[in-house]
Design an enzyme around this catalytic site. Structure first.
Site, PDB file in Angstrom:
ATOM      1  N   GLU A  99       0.826  -1.213   0.000  1.00 47.94           N
ATOM      2  CA  GLU A  99       0.000   0.000   0.000  1.00 47.94           C
ATOM      3  C   GLU A  99       0.861   1.265   0.000  1.00 47.94           C
ATOM      4  O   GLU A  99       0.579   2.205  -0.737  1.00 47.94           O
ATOM      5  CB  GLU A  99      -0.944   0.002   1.208  1.00 47.94           C
ATOM      6  CG  GLU A  99      -2.012  -1.065   1.158  1.00 47.94           C
ATOM      7  CD  GLU A  99      -3.009  -0.910   0.024  1.00 47.94           C
ATOM      8  OE1 GLU A  99      -3.221   0.222  -0.463  1.00 47.94           O
ATOM      9  OE2 GLU A  99      -3.592  -1.926  -0.392  1.00 47.94           O
ATOM     10  N   ASN A 104       1.120   3.950  -3.053  1.00 47.74           N
ATOM     11  CA  ASN A 104       0.851   5.377  -2.863  1.00 47.74           C
ATOM     12  C   ASN A 104       1.928   6.235  -3.522  1.00 47.74           C
ATOM     13  O   ASN A 104       1.625   7.258  -4.133  1.00 47.74           O
ATOM     14  CB  ASN A 104       0.755   5.727  -1.378  1.00 47.74           C
ATOM     15  CG  ASN A 104      -0.607   5.433  -0.795  1.00 47.74           C
ATOM     16  OD1 ASN A 104      -1.541   5.059  -1.501  1.00 47.74           O
ATOM     17  ND2 ASN A 104      -0.724   5.591   0.509  1.00 47.74           N
ATOM     18  N   ARG A 163      -9.502   4.599  -7.472  1.00 48.90           N
ATOM     19  CA  ARG A 163      -8.754   4.298  -6.250  1.00 48.90           C
ATOM     20  C   ARG A 163      -9.740   4.196  -5.098  1.00 48.90           C
ATOM     21  O   ARG A 163     -10.687   4.975  -5.002  1.00 48.90           O
ATOM     22  CB  ARG A 163      -7.717   5.386  -5.947  1.00 48.90           C
ATOM     23  CG  ARG A 163      -6.775   5.758  -7.077  1.00 48.90           C
ATOM     24  CD  ARG A 163      -6.063   4.628  -7.731  1.00 48.90           C
ATOM     25  NE  ARG A 163      -5.297   3.802  -6.829  1.00 48.90           N
ATOM     26  CZ  ARG A 163      -4.574   2.768  -7.214  1.00 48.90           C
ATOM     27  NH1 ARG A 163      -4.531   2.420  -8.475  1.00 48.90           N
ATOM     28  NH2 ARG A 163      -3.910   2.063  -6.339  1.00 48.90           N
TER      29      ARG A 163
END
Length: 142
Positions: free
Chosen positions: A48, A52, A107
């Site tokens: 994650e 990002n 997203r």
């Protein structure tokens, strides 16, 4: 806290390197003899954070992602994932579930929420125009 071992690496902010970062951190964490669940938690959090960087920090260019892993006394793994991208204007807002700056790419806005769910501690520091650093740690075992 005493650092028993440490690694540093940097990768290009490309999708292909997300799985590479996961593999590296899981191999490094193996020294603490984690359970499969603990390894999967760490890999998900790293995934994650790296995603990002790829999706949000650099947007239209390929920048660098800097990853540091440390094994601390007490069976704790500490991970830092840093970029030198656009930065986050409001970290508190960005960490809210379902918040995203990239709704155009479908997203979910759950990245920070997943990191917090799978790690014991998550801290995010950021400066607009200079980048973001995600600090995460997890105790392995009882």
């Amino acid at each position: 806290m005493t650092v028993n071992n440490k690694f540093m690496m940097n990768v290009s902010a490309k999708s292909a390197n997300e799985s590479f970062a996961r593999a590296c951190i899981s191999a490094f964490a193996a020294q603490l003899d984690p359970t499969l669940e603990e390894v999967n938690d760490i890999k998900t959090a790293v995934s994650e954070a790296v995603t990002n960087c790829i999706v949000h920090a650099y947007r239209e260019k390929i920048g660098k992602i800097y990853i540091t892993g440390e094994l601390l006394e007490g069976n704790i793994i500490r991970i830092k994932i840093r970029d030198t991208g656009c930065g986050i204007e409001n970290v508190e807002k960005a960490m809210e579930p379902l918040y995203t700056t990239r709704a155009d790419q479908d997203r979910s806005g759950m990245g920070f929420t997943f990191m917090e769910a799978f790690m014991d501690e998550v801290k995010v520091t950021s400066q607009v125009g200079k980048g973001t650093c995600v600090h995460m740690s997890k105790k392995i075992g009882n």
